[in-house]
Design a protein around this motif. Structure first.
Motif, PDB file in Angstrom:
ATOM      1  N   PHE A   1      68.238 -16.587   4.833  1.00  0.00           N
ATOM      2  CA  PHE A   1      66.422 -16.522   3.597  1.00  0.00           C
ATOM      3  C   PHE A   1      66.048 -15.553   4.245  1.00  0.00           C
ATOM      4  CE2 PHE A   1      67.146 -21.279   4.417  1.00  0.00           C
ATOM      5  CZ  PHE A   1      66.600 -21.472   3.216  1.00  0.00           C
ATOM      6  N   GLU A   2      65.259 -14.750   3.376  1.00  0.00           N
ATOM      7  CA  GLU A   2      64.719 -13.254   3.203  1.00  0.00           C
ATOM      8  C   GLU A   2      62.955 -13.756   4.246  1.00  0.00           C
ATOM      9  OE1 GLU A   2      66.401 -11.680  -0.309  1.00  0.00           O
ATOM     10  OE2 GLU A   2      63.765 -12.196  -0.192  1.00  0.00           O
ATOM     11  N   THR A   3      63.235 -12.350   5.223  1.00  0.00           N
ATOM     12  CA  THR A   3      61.642 -12.354   5.837  1.00  0.00           C
ATOM     13  C   THR A   3      60.393 -12.124   5.209  1.00  0.00           C
ATOM     14  OG1 THR A   3      62.601 -12.333   7.997  1.00  0.00           O
ATOM     15  CG2 THR A   3      60.621 -11.401   8.214  1.00  0.00           C
ATOM     16  N   ILE A   4      60.878 -10.611   4.105  1.00  0.00           N
ATOM     17  CA  ILE A   4      59.904  -9.896   3.305  1.00  0.00           C
ATOM     18  C   ILE A   4      61.102 -10.255   1.711  1.00  0.00           C
ATOM     19  CG2 ILE A   4      59.406  -7.827   2.881  1.00  0.00           C
ATOM     20  CD1 ILE A   4      60.155  -6.709   5.459  1.00  0.00           C
ATOM     21  N   TYR A   5      60.273 -10.494   1.086  1.00  0.00           N
ATOM     22  CA  TYR A   5      60.810 -11.111  -0.573  1.00  0.00           C
ATOM     23  C   TYR A   5      61.124  -9.920  -0.872  1.00  0.00           C
ATOM     24  CZ  TYR A   5      60.833 -11.680  -5.607  1.00  0.00           C
ATOM     25  OH  TYR A   5      60.955 -12.278  -6.309  1.00  0.00           O
ATOM     26  N   GLY A   6      62.077 -10.447  -1.813  1.00  0.00           N
ATOM     27  CA  GLY A   6      62.915  -8.756  -1.948  1.00  0.00           C
ATOM     28  C   GLY A   6      64.085  -7.809  -1.004  1.00  0.00           C
ATOM     29  N   THR A   7      63.695  -8.478  -0.422  1.00  0.00           N
ATOM     30  CA  THR A   7      64.983  -7.300   0.590  1.00  0.00           C
ATOM     31  C   THR A   7      66.069  -8.149   1.865  1.00  0.00           C
ATOM     32  OG1 THR A   7      62.177  -6.582   1.834  1.00  0.00           O
ATOM     33  CG2 THR A   7      64.065  -5.671   3.467  1.00  0.00           C
ATOM     34  N   PRO A   8      66.631  -8.201   1.529  1.00  0.00           N
ATOM     35  CA  PRO A   8      67.957  -8.877   1.820  1.00  0.00           C
ATOM     36  C   PRO A   8      68.057  -8.532   3.544  1.00  0.00           C
ATOM     37  CG  PRO A   8      68.392  -7.438  -0.204  1.00  0.00           C
ATOM     38  CD  PRO A   8      68.048  -7.266   0.958  1.00  0.00           C
ATOM     39  N   PRO A   9      67.951 -10.110   4.536  1.00  0.00           N
ATOM     40  CA  PRO A   9      68.579  -9.536   5.148  1.00  0.00           C
ATOM     41  C   PRO A   9      69.921  -8.715   6.468  1.00  0.00           C
ATOM     42  CG  PRO A   9      68.454 -11.787   5.163  1.00  0.00           C
ATOM     43  CD  PRO A   9      68.122 -11.049   3.762  1.00  0.00           C
ATOM     44  N   VAL A  10      69.826  -8.345   7.394  1.00  0.00           N
ATOM     45  CA  VAL A  10      70.624  -7.585   7.860  1.00  0.00           C
ATOM     46  C   VAL A  10      71.950  -8.526   8.904  1.00  0.00           C
ATOM     47  CG1 VAL A  10      69.954  -5.045   8.066  1.00  0.00           C
ATOM     48  CG2 VAL A  10      69.587  -6.932  10.174  1.00  0.00           C
ATOM     49  N   SER A  11      71.740  -9.880   8.932  1.00  0.00           N
ATOM     50  CA  SER A  11      72.296 -10.603   9.173  1.00  0.00           C
ATOM     51  C   SER A  11      72.139 -12.022   9.272  1.00  0.00           C
ATOM     52  CB  SER A  11      72.191 -10.267  10.869  1.00  0.00           C
ATOM     53  OG  SER A  11      71.346 -10.190  11.323  1.00  0.00           O
ATOM     54  N   GLY A  12      72.033 -13.395  10.186  1.00  0.00           N
ATOM     55  CA  GLY A  12      71.698 -14.600   9.895  1.00  0.00           C
ATOM     56  C   GLY A  12      72.615 -14.636   8.389  1.00  0.00           C
ATOM     57  N   TYR A  13      73.288 -14.459   7.728  1.00  0.00           N
ATOM     58  CA  TYR A  13      73.837 -15.452   6.478  1.00  0.00           C
ATOM     59  C   TYR A  13      74.948 -16.595   6.657  1.00  0.00           C
ATOM     60  CZ  TYR A  13      71.970 -10.874   3.926  1.00  0.00           C
ATOM     61  OH  TYR A  13      71.339 -10.147   2.913  1.00  0.00           O
ATOM     62  N   THR A  14      74.585 -17.428   5.963  1.00  0.00           N
ATOM     63  CA  THR A  14      75.697 -18.886   5.857  1.00  0.00           C
ATOM     64  C   THR A  14      76.848 -18.961   4.857  1.00  0.00           C
ATOM     65  OG1 THR A  14      73.588 -19.926   7.577  1.00  0.00           O
ATOM     66  CG2 THR A  14      76.026 -21.129   6.346  1.00  0.00           C
ATOM     67  N   GLN A  15      78.050 -18.601   5.069  1.00  0.00           N
ATOM     68  CA  GLN A  15      79.115 -18.939   3.565  1.00  0.00           C
ATOM     69  C   GLN A  15      78.279 -20.550   3.603  1.00  0.00           C
ATOM     70  OE1 GLN A  15      83.020 -18.363   4.510  1.00  0.00           O
ATOM     71  NE2 GLN A  15      83.714 -19.816   3.478  1.00  0.00           N
ATOM     72  N   MET A  16      78.315 -20.709   2.059  1.00  0.00           N
ATOM     73  CA  MET A  16      77.704 -21.643   1.887  1.00  0.00           C
ATOM     74  C   MET A  16      79.148 -22.235   0.284  1.00  0.00           C
ATOM     75  SD  MET A  16      74.652 -22.307   2.547  1.00  0.00           S
ATOM     76  CE  MET A  16      74.611 -23.706   1.517  1.00  0.00           C
ATOM     77  N   PRO A  17      78.785 -23.564   0.732  1.00  0.00           N
ATOM     78  CA  PRO A  17      80.342 -23.720   0.252  1.00  0.00           C
ATOM     79  C   PRO A  17      79.194 -24.542  -2.036  1.00  0.00           C
ATOM     80  CG  PRO A  17      79.069 -26.005   0.746  1.00  0.00           C
ATOM     81  CD  PRO A  17      78.541 -24.525   1.249  1.00  0.00           C
ATOM     82  N   PHE A  18      80.276 -24.377  -2.974  1.00  0.00           N
ATOM     83  CA  PHE A  18      79.643 -24.041  -4.353  1.00  0.00           C
ATOM     84  C   PHE A  18      80.600 -24.395  -5.451  1.00  0.00           C
ATOM     85  CE2 PHE A  18      81.176 -19.822  -4.236  1.00  0.00           C
ATOM     86  CZ  PHE A  18      81.157 -19.553  -5.522  1.00  0.00           C
ATOM     87  N   ALA A  19      80.495 -24.696  -6.385  1.00  0.00           N
ATOM     88  CA  ALA A  19      81.525 -25.462  -7.246  1.00  0.00           C
ATOM     89  C   ALA A  19      81.171 -24.544  -8.599  1.00  0.00           C
ATOM     90  CB  ALA A  19      80.895 -26.948  -8.123  1.00  0.00           C
ATOM     91  N   SER A  20      80.071 -23.211  -9.578  1.00  0.00           N
ATOM     92  CA  SER A  20      79.789 -22.618  -9.977  1.00  0.00           C
ATOM     93  C   SER A  20      78.665 -21.891 -10.000  1.00  0.00           C
ATOM     94  CB  SER A  20      80.202 -22.894 -11.578  1.00  0.00           C
ATOM     95  OG  SER A  20      79.149 -23.953 -11.916  1.00  0.00           O
ATOM     96  N   THR A  21      78.608 -20.738 -10.330  1.00  0.00           N
ATOM     97  CA  THR A  21      77.413 -20.100 -10.575  1.00  0.00           C
ATOM     98  C   THR A  21      77.439 -19.908 -11.743  1.00  0.00           C
ATOM     99  OG1 THR A  21      75.232 -18.490  -9.342  1.00  0.00           O
ATOM    100  CG2 THR A  21      78.326 -18.005  -8.618  1.00  0.00           C
ATOM    101  N   SER A  22      75.644 -19.545 -11.877  1.00  0.00           N
ATOM    102  CA  SER A  22      76.209 -17.979 -13.466  1.00  0.00           C
ATOM    103  C   SER A  22      74.406 -17.474 -12.820  1.00  0.00           C
ATOM    104  CB  SER A  22      75.126 -19.077 -14.570  1.00  0.00           C
ATOM    105  OG  SER A  22      73.793 -19.957 -14.668  1.00  0.00           O
TER     106      SER A  22
END
Length: 312
Positions: free
Chosen positions: A15-36
């Motif tokens: 989740f971002e603190t500032i809209y459109g600015t990727p955080p430098v840390s704090g990511y979670t590996q997400m399970p997913f089946a597909s993405t477009s």
């Protein structure tokens, strides 16, 4: 030469603190089946005359970044998508934790999502992701997944991951056979299938910018709709539809280990359906329901997720 394979694809979310600015840390590996989820930039055919029958070179149009992510409905990871749909939950307990998500909030969090293909290598970071719709189907069997429709601000592609080493989740999935549906706190029988769609109905802020990105995606009037297919055995739902009254519908999943997910639509209205006999098999009726604000609850719906994650 390595070729991209879906089996090796990775997804990380923060989740971002500032809209459109990727955080430098704090990511979670997400399970997913597909993405477009991707950026697309169409070409504009030239309209000019006087150069013969062969056209001039096309021009690039505005960039659009959006798409869907198909995810498992599980006890831990699904909370991230619920937060994206409703905003921060009210969390209580000391383990297990109860997270209550409520509709009607004016502010939605934005996310940065990285989709990686290590063998190419290609790591695409999608910043400013806001959830537009979250939908899934309840049925008797099969794999239980949900579709999250996203609107992003832009895409940045790199050969290295910018998500660091994402934290891994313990995957505890709900199954269709864990599901139940209640009407006004009473189990609703003869249900063949049920569809649910929660929509934020985002309004893209498409201003003139030199980087071709949008300024944001604001939520408008939310909606919670769906469809129920039932074996016609009594007139309870038909009577409700004819009278134009509301009832509470509860869609839930529960595991023996204590995790649960409950979606409560506090005031559901039903249209009057066509009751048709189409052959010797059982007669079915379909209700395309709509939820609305309930004066007593003070909101349209409440989602409660019970799990072992302390906070989202």
């Amino acid at each position: 030469m390595a070729r991209a394979q879906g089996a090796r694809a990775l997804m990380a979310l923060a989740f971002e603190t500032i809209y459109g600015t990727p955080p430098v840390s704090g990511y979670t590996q997400m399970p997913f089946a597909s993405t477009s989820l991707a950026a697309a930039q169409p070409l504009l055919s030239p309209e000019l005359l006087g150069y013969g029958r062969d056209p001039q070179a096309p021009m690039q149009d505005a960039i659009t970044t959006d798409g869907d992510v198909v995810v498992p409905i599980d006890a831990e990871g699904f909370g991230f998508w619920l937060k994206a749909a409703f905003g921060d939950p009210v969390t209580t307990g000391t383990g297990p934790y109860t997270h209550e998500f409520r509709s009607g909030g004016w502010t939605l969090p934005s996310m940065s999502i990285e989709v990686g293909m290590p063998e190419v290598p290609r790591f695409a970071m999608y910043s400013g992701c806001v959830l537009d719709q979250l939908s899934w189907q309840m049925q008797r069997s099969g794999l239980l997944t949900a579709k999250a429709a996203l609107v992003a601000q832009g895409e940045t592609v790199d050969t290295l991951s910018n998500a660091g080493t994402p934290a891994a989740l313990t995957l505890t999935r709900f199954g269709h056979f864990n599901g139940a549906i209640k009407r006004d706190a009473v189990a609703l029988g003869n249900i063949v299938s049920a569809d649910l769609t929660y929509a934020n109905n985002l309004d893209r802020i498409e201003t003139i910018r030199s980087d071709a990105k949008i300024d944001g995606a604001d939520p408008s009037i939310a909606s919670l709709t769906g469809k129920i297919d039932v074996r016609f055995a009594d007139s309870t739902l038909v009577t409700q539809a004819i009278n134009g009254t509301a009832a509470e519908l509860e869609f839930s999943y529960a595991l023996g280990s204590g995790e649960s997910l409950t979606v409560t639509a506090h005031a559901v209205y039903l249209p009057r359906p066509r009751i048709e006999v189409q052959g010797p098999q059982g007669v079915q009726a379909s209700f395309d329901w709509q939820a609305a604000l309930d004066a007593t609850a003070g909101r349209m719906c409440t989602v409660v997720l019970v799990n072992n994650t302390g906070a989202y």
